[in-house]
Motif scaffolding. Structure first.
Motif, PDB file in Angstrom:
ATOM      1  N   MET A  96      24.411  24.374 -26.836  1.00  0.00           N
ATOM      2  CA  MET A  96      23.909  23.096 -26.354  1.00  0.00           C
ATOM      3  C   MET A  96      23.355  22.294 -27.519  1.00  0.00           C
ATOM      4  SD  MET A  96      20.998  22.331 -23.476  1.00  0.00           S
ATOM      5  CE  MET A  96      19.649  22.758 -24.588  1.00  0.00           C
ATOM      6  N   ASP A  97      23.690  21.016 -27.560  1.00  0.00           N
ATOM      7  CA  ASP A  97      23.137  20.127 -28.579  1.00  0.00           C
ATOM      8  C   ASP A  97      21.768  19.643 -28.090  1.00  0.00           C
ATOM      9  OD1 ASP A  97      22.478  18.210 -30.411  1.00  0.00           O
ATOM     10  OD2 ASP A  97      24.425  17.212 -30.414  1.00  0.00           O
ATOM     11  N   PRO A  98      20.669  20.040 -28.764  1.00  0.00           N
ATOM     12  CA  PRO A  98      19.336  19.645 -28.292  1.00  0.00           C
ATOM     13  C   PRO A  98      19.017  18.177 -28.526  1.00  0.00           C
ATOM     14  CG  PRO A  98      19.168  20.825 -30.360  1.00  0.00           C
ATOM     15  CD  PRO A  98      20.614  20.889 -29.963  1.00  0.00           C
ATOM     16  N   ASP A  99      19.773  17.507 -29.368  1.00  0.00           N
ATOM     17  CA  ASP A  99      19.495  16.106 -29.689  1.00  0.00           C
ATOM     18  C   ASP A  99      20.804  15.320 -29.727  1.00  0.00           C
ATOM     19  OD1 ASP A  99      18.070  13.830 -30.325  1.00  0.00           O
ATOM     20  OD2 ASP A  99      18.127  14.230 -32.489  1.00  0.00           O
ATOM     21  N   PRO A 100      21.472  15.181 -28.573  1.00  0.00           N
ATOM     22  CA  PRO A 100      22.786  14.524 -28.563  1.00  0.00           C
ATOM     23  C   PRO A 100      22.654  13.024 -28.745  1.00  0.00           C
ATOM     24  CG  PRO A 100      22.082  14.980 -26.326  1.00  0.00           C
ATOM     25  CD  PRO A 100      21.057  15.612 -27.231  1.00  0.00           C
ATOM     26  N   PRO A 101      23.712  12.366 -29.221  1.00  0.00           N
ATOM     27  CA  PRO A 101      23.683  10.907 -29.337  1.00  0.00           C
ATOM     28  C   PRO A 101      23.503  10.281 -27.961  1.00  0.00           C
ATOM     29  CG  PRO A 101      25.902  11.756 -29.678  1.00  0.00           C
ATOM     30  CD  PRO A 101      24.995  12.941 -29.654  1.00  0.00           C
ATOM     31  N   PRO A 102      22.757   9.192 -27.854  1.00  0.00           N
ATOM     32  CA  PRO A 102      22.456   8.610 -26.539  1.00  0.00           C
ATOM     33  C   PRO A 102      23.643   7.877 -25.942  1.00  0.00           C
ATOM     34  CG  PRO A 102      21.573   7.234 -28.283  1.00  0.00           C
ATOM     35  CD  PRO A 102      22.121   8.468 -28.952  1.00  0.00           C
TER      36      PRO A 102
ATOM     37  N   PHE B  21      23.137  13.869 -18.489  1.00  0.00           N
ATOM     38  CA  PHE B  21      24.238  14.462 -19.246  1.00  0.00           C
ATOM     39  C   PHE B  21      23.726  15.578 -20.141  1.00  0.00           C
ATOM     40  CE2 PHE B  21      22.569  11.307 -22.165  1.00  0.00           C
ATOM     41  CZ  PHE B  21      22.714  11.873 -23.421  1.00  0.00           C
ATOM     42  N   ILE B  22      24.676  16.412 -20.552  1.00  0.00           N
ATOM     43  CA  ILE B  22      24.420  17.472 -21.517  1.00  0.00           C
ATOM     44  C   ILE B  22      25.612  17.541 -22.457  1.00  0.00           C
ATOM     45  CG2 ILE B  22      25.414  19.260 -20.029  1.00  0.00           C
ATOM     46  CD1 ILE B  22      23.378  21.221 -21.183  1.00  0.00           C
ATOM     47  N   ASP B  23      25.366  17.773 -23.728  1.00  0.00           N
ATOM     48  CA  ASP B  23      26.434  17.943 -24.714  1.00  0.00           C
ATOM     49  C   ASP B  23      26.533  19.414 -25.094  1.00  0.00           C
ATOM     50  OD1 ASP B  23      26.656  15.210 -24.675  1.00  0.00           O
ATOM     51  OD2 ASP B  23      26.704  14.982 -26.858  1.00  0.00           O
ATOM     52  N   LEU B  24      27.735  19.948 -24.985  1.00  0.00           N
ATOM     53  CA  LEU B  24      28.026  21.318 -25.387  1.00  0.00           C
ATOM     54  C   LEU B  24      28.969  21.285 -26.578  1.00  0.00           C
ATOM     55  CD1 LEU B  24      28.631  22.825 -21.832  1.00  0.00           C
ATOM     56  CD2 LEU B  24      26.523  22.878 -23.169  1.00  0.00           C
ATOM     57  N   ILE B  25      28.755  22.191 -27.520  1.00  0.00           N
ATOM     58  CA  ILE B  25      29.543  22.171 -28.758  1.00  0.00           C
ATOM     59  C   ILE B  25      30.170  23.537 -28.996  1.00  0.00           C
ATOM     60  CG2 ILE B  25      29.441  21.895 -31.264  1.00  0.00           C
ATOM     61  CD1 ILE B  25      27.251  19.860 -30.889  1.00  0.00           C
ATOM     62  N   LEU B  26      31.448  23.505 -29.358  1.00  0.00           N
ATOM     63  CA  LEU B  26      32.172  24.702 -29.773  1.00  0.00           C
ATOM     64  C   LEU B  26      32.738  24.442 -31.160  1.00  0.00           C
ATOM     65  CD1 LEU B  26      33.315  27.527 -28.926  1.00  0.00           C
ATOM     66  CD2 LEU B  26      35.388  26.306 -28.219  1.00  0.00           C
TER      67      LEU B  26
END
Length: 256
Positions: free
Chosen positions: A46-52, A62-67
């Motif tokens: 999980m990206d704790p500080d995703p772009p708004p 929303f939530i941003d997940l990164i692989l």
């Protein structure tokens, strides 16, 4: 509104039949990887500080997940990448998935991939479901060695196993469930193809996590890019988006 097989095992690397599978870097037989790629079986961060979001969309959660590539993963697929998946829920219950895939290779090499949001819709009875928006289009039939055909009829209905890749599809597809008086609306961007799949009774018996008769209660309609694979040079990024909503079945689909 999404189907999940009753015997699903939430133990990696087991595959879960249900929900929305994120299929990358392969969907089908593009290369020697497993049929639906490896991203659906990996642990994402999980990206704790995703772009708004833009200011007009602040009412969405929303939530941003990164692989990202790993040294172990490079042995399977020899490329470096960053895959950012934004999962967004609107105030009306609409679900949006936005994928951004970037080539981060440092050796100057491009890579090529196919992609799909394999979406398992929960339906009351597959024989009472129809799909609108794909009529008269060409498709590749995976049950007939990917031979190309043209869809006939006013809408797609189901009487047996189906596994088709519709090509050059519209940005909106409707899945009408007569018994539940509900229509799913799938909107997509950057994903020209649509895969339609139901295993029917015989194939379903070979799927270890499907209970008897469960095939009647699901239908996959997948926003995809399959026929023409995507190639990214180092530094380039691809974006593909899918949005799902549900409306009363009095809704009449139209191509837009």
């Amino acid at each position: 509104m999404l189907f999940l097989s009753s015997k699903a095992t939430f133990q990696p690397p087991k595959v879960i039949n249900g929900g929305i599978q994120i299929c990358f870097p392969q969907f089908g037989s593009h290369c020697s990887l497993e049929h639906r790629g490896f991203s659906r079986n990996r642990v994402w961060c999980m990206d704790p500080d995703p772009p708004p979001f833009p200011t007009c969309s602040t009412n969405k959660a929303f939530i941003d997940l990164i692989l990202k590539h790993s040294e172990e993963g490079i042995k399977i697929w020899p490329h470096r990448y960053e895959f950012r998946l934004r999962v967004t829920l609107g105030p009306g219950g609409d679900l949006m998935l936005t994928s951004r895939i970037r080539n981060t290779n440092t050796d100057g090499k491009p890579f090529t991939f196919t992609f799909s949001y394999q979406t398992y819709f929960a339906v009351s009875d597959i024989s009472e479901v129809r799909v609108e928006g794909l009529e008269t289009l060409d498709y590749l039939d995976n049950l007939n060695n990917r031979e190309r055909f043209t869809e006939q009829g006013d809408a797609i209905t189901f009487e047996s196993e189906v596994d088709k890749v519709y090509v050059s599809t519209p940005t909106k597809i409707a899945i009408l469930d007569h018994e539940k008086k509900r229509t799913f609306v799938l909107r997509k961007d950057g994903l020209p193809d649509a895969v339609v799949w139901n295993p029917w009774d015989k194939k379903a018996k070979t799927l270890p996590d499907f209970s008897h008769g469960e095939y009647k209660n699901m239908l996959c309609v997948d926003a995809s890019c399959v026929e023409n694979p995507i190639t990214l040079k180092p530094g380039e990024e691809w974006k593909g988006r899918q949005e799902l909503s549900a409306v009363p079945s009095s809704y009449c689909s139209s191509r837009r």
